[in-house]
Design a protein around this motif. Structure first.
Motif, PDB file in Angstrom:
ATOM      1  N   UNK A 140       0.857  -1.189   0.000  1.00 19.05           N
ATOM      2  CA  UNK A 140       0.000   0.000   0.000  1.00 19.05           C
ATOM      3  C   UNK A 140       0.887   1.230   0.000  1.00 19.05           C
ATOM      4  N   UNK A 141       0.292   2.370  -0.328  1.00 18.18           N
ATOM      5  CA  UNK A 141       1.050   3.624  -0.336  1.00 18.18           C
ATOM      6  C   UNK A 141       0.141   4.775   0.047  1.00 18.18           C
ATOM      7  N   UNK A 142       0.718   5.730   0.773  1.00 22.81           N
ATOM      8  CA  UNK A 142       0.031   6.965   1.132  1.00 22.81           C
ATOM      9  C   UNK A 142       0.511   8.075   0.213  1.00 22.81           C
ATOM     10  N   UNK A 143      -0.418   8.747  -0.444  1.00 20.58           N
ATOM     11  CA  UNK A 143      -0.059   9.815  -1.369  1.00 20.58           C
ATOM     12  C   UNK A 143      -1.129  10.896  -1.336  1.00 20.58           C
ATOM     13  N   UNK A 144      -0.948  11.919  -2.135  1.00 20.02           N
ATOM     14  CA  UNK A 144      -1.881  13.041  -2.177  1.00 20.02           C
ATOM     15  C   UNK A 144      -2.630  13.046  -3.503  1.00 20.02           C
ATOM     16  N   UNK A 145      -3.927  13.322  -3.427  1.00 17.90           N
ATOM     17  CA  UNK A 145      -4.753  13.338  -4.623  1.00 17.90           C
ATOM     18  C   UNK A 145      -5.926  14.281  -4.361  1.00 17.90           C
ATOM     19  N   UNK A 148     -12.893  12.560  -6.789  1.00 20.12           N
ATOM     20  CA  UNK A 148     -13.553  11.313  -6.415  1.00 20.12           C
ATOM     21  C   UNK A 148     -12.905  10.073  -7.008  1.00 20.12           C
ATOM     22  N   UNK A 149     -11.989  10.253  -7.947  1.00 25.12           N
ATOM     23  CA  UNK A 149     -11.332   9.116  -8.572  1.00 25.12           C
ATOM     24  C   UNK A 149      -9.830   9.199  -8.423  1.00 25.12           C
ATOM     25  N   UNK A 150      -9.176   8.055  -8.476  1.00 30.59           N
ATOM     26  CA  UNK A 150      -7.725   8.028  -8.372  1.00 30.59           C
ATOM     27  C   UNK A 150      -7.107   8.740  -9.573  1.00 30.59           C
ATOM     28  N   UNK A 151      -6.297   9.751  -9.306  1.00 36.22           N
ATOM     29  CA  UNK A 151      -5.658  10.516 -10.375  1.00 36.22           C
ATOM     30  C   UNK A 151      -6.386  11.780 -10.764  1.00 36.22           C
ATOM     31  N   UNK A 152      -7.491  12.102 -10.077  1.00 38.09           N
ATOM     32  CA  UNK A 152      -8.250  13.306 -10.437  1.00 38.09           C
ATOM     33  C   UNK A 152      -7.449  14.589 -10.226  1.00 38.09           C
ATOM     34  N   UNK A 153      -6.368  14.525  -9.449  1.00 38.14           N
ATOM     35  CA  UNK A 153      -5.518  15.703  -9.269  1.00 38.14           C
ATOM     36  C   UNK A 153      -4.834  16.094 -10.576  1.00 38.14           C
ATOM     37  N   UNK A 265      -8.951  24.524  -2.522  1.00 40.30           N
ATOM     38  CA  UNK A 265      -9.546  23.285  -2.004  1.00 40.30           C
ATOM     39  C   UNK A 265      -8.492  22.365  -1.390  1.00 40.30           C
ATOM     40  N   UNK A 266      -8.908  21.636  -0.368  1.00 38.66           N
ATOM     41  CA  UNK A 266      -7.998  20.683   0.269  1.00 38.66           C
ATOM     42  C   UNK A 266      -7.598  19.584  -0.706  1.00 38.66           C
ATOM     43  N   UNK A 267      -6.392  19.044  -0.520  1.00 46.03           N
ATOM     44  CA  UNK A 267      -6.037  17.766  -1.115  1.00 46.03           C
ATOM     45  C   UNK A 267      -6.495  16.664  -0.165  1.00 46.03           C
ATOM     46  N   UNK A 268      -6.434  15.429  -0.622  1.00 46.53           N
ATOM     47  CA  UNK A 268      -6.784  14.276   0.208  1.00 46.53           C
ATOM     48  C   UNK A 268      -5.560  13.407   0.416  1.00 46.53           C
ATOM     49  N   UNK A 269      -5.316  13.042   1.660  1.00 45.05           N
ATOM     50  CA  UNK A 269      -4.319  12.011   1.945  1.00 45.05           C
ATOM     51  C   UNK A 269      -4.978  10.677   1.632  1.00 45.05           C
ATOM     52  N   UNK A 270      -4.466  10.000   0.627  1.00 45.30           N
ATOM     53  CA  UNK A 270      -5.150   8.839   0.047  1.00 45.30           C
ATOM     54  C   UNK A 270      -4.293   7.592   0.209  1.00 45.30           C
ATOM     55  N   UNK A 271      -4.893   6.531   0.725  1.00 43.82           N
ATOM     56  CA  UNK A 271      -4.221   5.245   0.858  1.00 43.82           C
ATOM     57  C   UNK A 271      -4.632   4.363  -0.314  1.00 43.82           C
TER      58      UNK A 271
END
Length: 292
Positions: A140-145, A148-153, A265-271
């Motif tokens: 697993x990895x913790x990253x920023x995004x 609503x979808x992975x990679x929407x950043x 807008x905030x980013x999300x810490x995403x696992x």
């Protein structure tokens, strides 16, 4: 087809040449070549195109690459379970959040599952972390995004069955030197920033992508470097910087930096993890601990 042949095959892919793979494995180059040839004979296909510049995978080799990684990981998992060795979960994290967010995750894992060992790998590159999760090199990895979808950043995730959960919001702050003309403004818009210099890191940087979304293209980008470097340059009046609030909170509290009143807008810490590997020993505990 033997495990040692698969390990040798993977080493040749990683290092690019038989000689370099042999050095890494502590074998003679002739032994590496023979193991690869034996694997090819057992499969009835050629796995590499051999040229003066090294070894390149054939189409069959590309398919074998995915299988070899899975088989080696399954063999390692079997060894751990048969020998009752405590499970190990490999967790990746962006360097910017490894120091601030990972310790709490490790503490919760230790409380939930005292015998579980978590190995943490910090990396400055999000794409490296995602690639490692997709390849099974990290559980697993913790990253920023964002979104609503992975990679929407603004980045493309690898083609793998990846799941994710948002752990917590990561507020952003647009910062500048205390004497910046906009420091006292009650509200700042992207149009107000015309003529400013936005301090950034590499194009794939999460905060640079966030700046592209929030500020747009009308502000000059100046490559500075890490979060620490960008904050220091902003403090000295060399530009403005869009950074995670947690990384500049002390400078804001001390007055070394001023926060410009831009609505970001905030980013999300995403696992992120592979959904087809959720049954791995210890992974669920890490997922629960990270999202607690």
């Amino acid at each position: 087809m033997e495990l040692r042949q698969l390990r040798t095959f993977e080493a040749v892919i990683e290092h690019g040449t038989v000689t370099d793979a042999a050095n890494a494995l502590g074998l003679a180059p002739s032994s590496v070549s023979e193991q690869v040839r034996t694997l090819e004979r057992s499969l009835g296909v050629e796995l590499f195109d051999r040229g003066p510049k090294g070894m390149r995978l054939t189409a069959a080799g590309e398919r074998m690459h995915g299988w070899a990684g899975r088989l080696l990981r399954q063999a390692e998992q079997a060894r751990r379970e048969v020998t009752a060795e405590p499970p190990v979960v490999r967790l990746g994290a962006l360097e910017t959040i490894a120091a601030t967010h990972v310790p709490a995750v490790l503490a919760r894992v230790a409380e939930r599952r005292p015998g579980l060992r978590v190995e943490v790998s910090a990396d400055a590159a999000r794409d490296q972390l995602l690639g490692a999760v997709a390849a099974g090199e990290l559980e697993a990895a913790l990253l920023l995004d964002a979104g609503t979808g992975l990679g929407d950043l603004g980045f493309a995730p690898p083609p793998a069955p990846l799941g994710f959960v948002d752990v917590e919001p990561v507020p952003l702050a647009l910062v500048a030197a205390p004497d910046h003309p906009l420091a006292a403004a009650p509200r700042v818009t992207a149009a107000d920033l015309a003529g400013e210099r936005l301090l950034v890191n590499v194009p794939a940087c999460s905060f640079r992508l966030a700046g592209d979304r929030v500020i747009g293209p009308g502000v000059e980008r100046v490559r500075a470097g890490s979060v620490t470097v960008m904050a220091s340059w902003a403090e000295r009046g060399l530009g403005i910087a869009l950074l995670p609030e947690f990384a500049v909170r002390d400078r804001l509290d001390s007055g070394a930096l001023a926060r410009l009143a831009l609505d970001a807008p905030d980013l999300s810490l995403r696992l992120v993890w592979r959904t087809d590997r959720e049954s791995l020993p210890g992974l669920r505990e890490v997922l629960y601990a990270a999202s607690a």
